[in-house]
Design a protein around this motif. Sequence first.
Motif, PDB file in Angstrom:
ATOM      1  N   SER B  35       1.024  -1.199  -0.119  1.00  0.00           N
ATOM      2  CA  SER B  35      -0.132   0.076  -0.026  1.00  0.00           C
ATOM      3  C   SER B  35       0.824   1.199  -0.005  1.00  0.00           C
ATOM      4  O   SER B  35       0.329   2.165  -0.665  1.00  0.00           O
ATOM      5  CB  SER B  35      -0.897   0.056   1.223  1.00  0.00           C
ATOM      6  OG  SER B  35      -1.310  -1.210   1.549  1.00  0.00           O
ATOM      7  N   PHE B  36       2.025   1.097   0.797  1.00  0.00           N
ATOM      8  CA  PHE B  36       2.766   2.291   0.756  1.00  0.00           C
ATOM      9  C   PHE B  36       3.436   2.752  -0.483  1.00  0.00           C
ATOM     10  O   PHE B  36       3.677   4.114  -0.929  1.00  0.00           O
ATOM     11  CB  PHE B  36       3.955   1.999   1.714  1.00  0.00           C
ATOM     12  CG  PHE B  36       4.606   3.250   2.449  1.00  0.00           C
ATOM     13  CD1 PHE B  36       4.321   3.561   3.757  1.00  0.00           C
ATOM     14  CD2 PHE B  36       5.726   4.213   1.696  1.00  0.00           C
ATOM     15  CE1 PHE B  36       4.809   4.723   4.339  1.00  0.00           C
ATOM     16  CE2 PHE B  36       6.034   5.008   2.269  1.00  0.00           C
ATOM     17  CZ  PHE B  36       5.632   5.423   3.530  1.00  0.00           C
ATOM     18  N   GLY B  37       3.545   1.779  -1.426  1.00  0.00           N
ATOM     19  CA  GLY B  37       4.375   2.145  -2.956  1.00  0.00           C
ATOM     20  C   GLY B  37       3.067   2.794  -3.706  1.00  0.00           C
ATOM     21  O   GLY B  37       3.418   3.774  -4.193  1.00  0.00           O
ATOM     22  N   THR B  38       1.850   2.394  -3.681  1.00  0.00           N
ATOM     23  CA  THR B  38       0.711   3.149  -4.154  1.00  0.00           C
ATOM     24  C   THR B  38       0.540   4.578  -3.616  1.00  0.00           C
ATOM     25  O   THR B  38       0.197   5.488  -4.347  1.00  0.00           O
ATOM     26  CB  THR B  38      -0.684   2.243  -3.822  1.00  0.00           C
ATOM     27  OG1 THR B  38      -0.224   0.895  -4.113  1.00  0.00           O
ATOM     28  CG2 THR B  38      -1.638   2.695  -4.641  1.00  0.00           C
ATOM     29  N   LEU B  39       0.934   4.548  -2.259  1.00  0.00           N
ATOM     30  CA  LEU B  39       0.683   5.886  -1.518  1.00  0.00           C
ATOM     31  C   LEU B  39       1.743   6.974  -2.083  1.00  0.00           C
ATOM     32  O   LEU B  39       1.333   8.102  -2.258  1.00  0.00           O
ATOM     33  CB  LEU B  39       0.656   5.846  -0.142  1.00  0.00           C
ATOM     34  CG  LEU B  39      -0.454   5.390   0.481  1.00  0.00           C
ATOM     35  CD1 LEU B  39      -0.228   5.140   1.900  1.00  0.00           C
ATOM     36  CD2 LEU B  39      -1.757   6.420   0.322  1.00  0.00           C
ATOM     37  N   THR B  40       2.926   6.458  -2.204  1.00  0.00           N
ATOM     38  CA  THR B  40       4.024   7.138  -3.078  1.00  0.00           C
ATOM     39  C   THR B  40       3.552   7.756  -4.031  1.00  0.00           C
ATOM     40  O   THR B  40       4.029   8.938  -4.593  1.00  0.00           O
ATOM     41  CB  THR B  40       5.224   6.340  -2.904  1.00  0.00           C
ATOM     42  OG1 THR B  40       5.408   5.842  -1.712  1.00  0.00           O
ATOM     43  CG2 THR B  40       6.620   7.440  -3.298  1.00  0.00           C
ATOM     44  N   LEU B  57       3.132  13.755 -13.717  1.00  0.00           N
ATOM     45  CA  LEU B  57       2.170  12.532 -13.748  1.00  0.00           C
ATOM     46  C   LEU B  57       2.899  11.166 -14.475  1.00  0.00           C
ATOM     47  O   LEU B  57       2.717  10.019 -13.847  1.00  0.00           O
ATOM     48  CB  LEU B  57       0.832  12.701 -14.354  1.00  0.00           C
ATOM     49  CG  LEU B  57      -0.316  11.885 -13.953  1.00  0.00           C
ATOM     50  CD1 LEU B  57      -0.545  11.906 -12.339  1.00  0.00           C
ATOM     51  CD2 LEU B  57      -1.570  12.247 -14.623  1.00  0.00           C
ATOM     52  N   ASP B  58       3.655  11.489 -15.288  1.00  0.00           N
ATOM     53  CA  ASP B  58       4.296  10.349 -16.052  1.00  0.00           C
ATOM     54  C   ASP B  58       5.274   9.747 -15.164  1.00  0.00           C
ATOM     55  O   ASP B  58       5.300   8.509 -15.054  1.00  0.00           O
ATOM     56  CB  ASP B  58       5.231  10.950 -17.272  1.00  0.00           C
ATOM     57  CG  ASP B  58       4.264  11.590 -18.301  1.00  0.00           C
ATOM     58  OD1 ASP B  58       2.907  11.237 -18.288  1.00  0.00           O
ATOM     59  OD2 ASP B  58       4.807  12.290 -19.227  1.00  0.00           O
ATOM     60  N   ILE B  59       5.837  10.342 -14.416  1.00  0.00           N
ATOM     61  CA  ILE B  59       6.799   9.792 -13.362  1.00  0.00           C
ATOM     62  C   ILE B  59       6.122   8.851 -12.524  1.00  0.00           C
ATOM     63  O   ILE B  59       6.515   7.886 -12.125  1.00  0.00           O
ATOM     64  CB  ILE B  59       7.622  11.004 -12.571  1.00  0.00           C
ATOM     65  CG1 ILE B  59       8.515  11.898 -13.706  1.00  0.00           C
ATOM     66  CG2 ILE B  59       8.515  10.215 -11.611  1.00  0.00           C
ATOM     67  CD1 ILE B  59       8.865  12.820 -13.145  1.00  0.00           C
ATOM     68  N   ALA B  60       5.102   9.517 -11.820  1.00  0.00           N
ATOM     69  CA  ALA B  60       4.229   8.493 -11.047  1.00  0.00           C
ATOM     70  C   ALA B  60       3.775   7.434 -11.761  1.00  0.00           C
ATOM     71  O   ALA B  60       3.811   6.262 -10.975  1.00  0.00           O
ATOM     72  CB  ALA B  60       3.002   9.355 -10.745  1.00  0.00           C
ATOM     73  N   LEU B  61       3.550   7.403 -13.061  1.00  0.00           N
ATOM     74  CA  LEU B  61       3.106   6.049 -13.511  1.00  0.00           C
ATOM     75  C   LEU B  61       4.286   5.115 -13.670  1.00  0.00           C
ATOM     76  O   LEU B  61       4.216   4.097 -13.736  1.00  0.00           O
ATOM     77  CB  LEU B  61       2.574   6.313 -15.197  1.00  0.00           C
ATOM     78  CG  LEU B  61       1.415   7.115 -15.159  1.00  0.00           C
ATOM     79  CD1 LEU B  61       0.928   7.502 -16.495  1.00  0.00           C
ATOM     80  CD2 LEU B  61       0.175   6.244 -14.582  1.00  0.00           C
ATOM     81  N   VAL B  62       5.593   5.626 -13.944  1.00  0.00           N
ATOM     82  CA  VAL B  62       6.819   4.754 -14.214  1.00  0.00           C
ATOM     83  C   VAL B  62       6.792   4.185 -12.578  1.00  0.00           C
ATOM     84  O   VAL B  62       7.271   2.945 -12.417  1.00  0.00           O
ATOM     85  CB  VAL B  62       7.778   5.631 -14.479  1.00  0.00           C
ATOM     86  CG1 VAL B  62       9.019   4.927 -14.338  1.00  0.00           C
ATOM     87  CG2 VAL B  62       7.558   6.019 -15.964  1.00  0.00           C
ATOM     88  N   TYR B  63       6.590   5.057 -11.590  1.00  0.00           N
ATOM     89  CA  TYR B  63       6.601   4.355 -10.234  1.00  0.00           C
ATOM     90  C   TYR B  63       5.943   3.232 -10.165  1.00  0.00           C
ATOM     91  O   TYR B  63       6.241   2.279  -9.476  1.00  0.00           O
ATOM     92  CB  TYR B  63       6.455   5.433  -9.372  1.00  0.00           C
ATOM     93  CG  TYR B  63       7.731   6.367  -9.179  1.00  0.00           C
ATOM     94  CD1 TYR B  63       8.776   6.727  -9.974  1.00  0.00           C
ATOM     95  CD2 TYR B  63       7.944   7.082  -7.673  1.00  0.00           C
ATOM     96  CE1 TYR B  63       9.757   7.390  -9.764  1.00  0.00           C
ATOM     97  CE2 TYR B  63       9.001   7.794  -7.615  1.00  0.00           C
ATOM     98  CZ  TYR B  63       9.904   7.953  -8.589  1.00  0.00           C
ATOM     99  OH  TYR B  63      10.887   8.906  -8.442  1.00  0.00           O
TER     100      TYR B  63
END
Lengths: 185, 96
Positions: B35-40, B57-63
């Motif tokens: 869950s913590f990964g999703t929160l990041t 937002l692209d970076i968030a998608l790559v994460y």
Amino acid sequence: MIEALIDEAILGLMLVIAIGVLYWRNLFAAAMLTSIYSLLAAALFVVMDAVDVAFTEAAVGAGISIILTLGTLALTCGEQKPRPVFVLGPFLLVLLTGAVLIYGTLDMPDYGDALAPIHSHVAPRYLEESRGEVGPPNVVTSVLASYRGYDTLGETVVIFTAGIGVFALLGHGRRRGKVVAKEEV
Amino acid sequence: MFIAAICAILVTMVLVLIRALLGPSVWNCILAINSFGTLTVLLIAAHGFLMERPEFLDIALVYALISYIGTIAVLKFFEYGDLGPAKRAPLDEESN
């Protein structure tokens, strides 16, 4: 102000996670926590606008290193050995190293200081002249490929050598073993 | 509004972290960390909109993709006990 608050919140969470890594005796949980630590560090880099560093941190720290750690755990044991009793020597050594590191940061310029040496030494020349001297519209490309070309070449050689070393250690031996097993069958 | 969202995400991160550290079993820890990964990812996305640079937002998608790789590695670790070769024939190995 809100940005500083986010920074401090992320740093505080990272501190708690680092303590948690020490606390968990189960090495699998500790490995997962280090992956979260890397992800938070990458988020901190994004907040600080260092997006390229954040990409590297996320790909290496949270992506590849967790896989390598899990591979190591599969080959070894998943539980930490019982802790030794409190030893004074290493504790003092760690405290001393931390104090020296903090002392080293005292001379550094403030975060975001426009007059810091890194902004006044060669950066203005890169920004103004690189279009005429090198050509690419992206300054980072000019710095990496031309101004620091030898540095980049050295890094590439190091990474290439490391890749060859890992391949020689892992990939080759496993493939040969697989072929032998098939012949035996 | 985005400030409120970021504060909520940070508070949730603290709650999830408490479960990861105090969770009675390792499984609580694993779920909390997932869950913590999703929160990041959410935090980076909300921060991008707060700073009016939603291209991050692209970076968030790559994460999100990267933490998915980690999840696959974890599942493989528990299914097979190692991260061995991609092509495997479990039945053949057992019959041998």
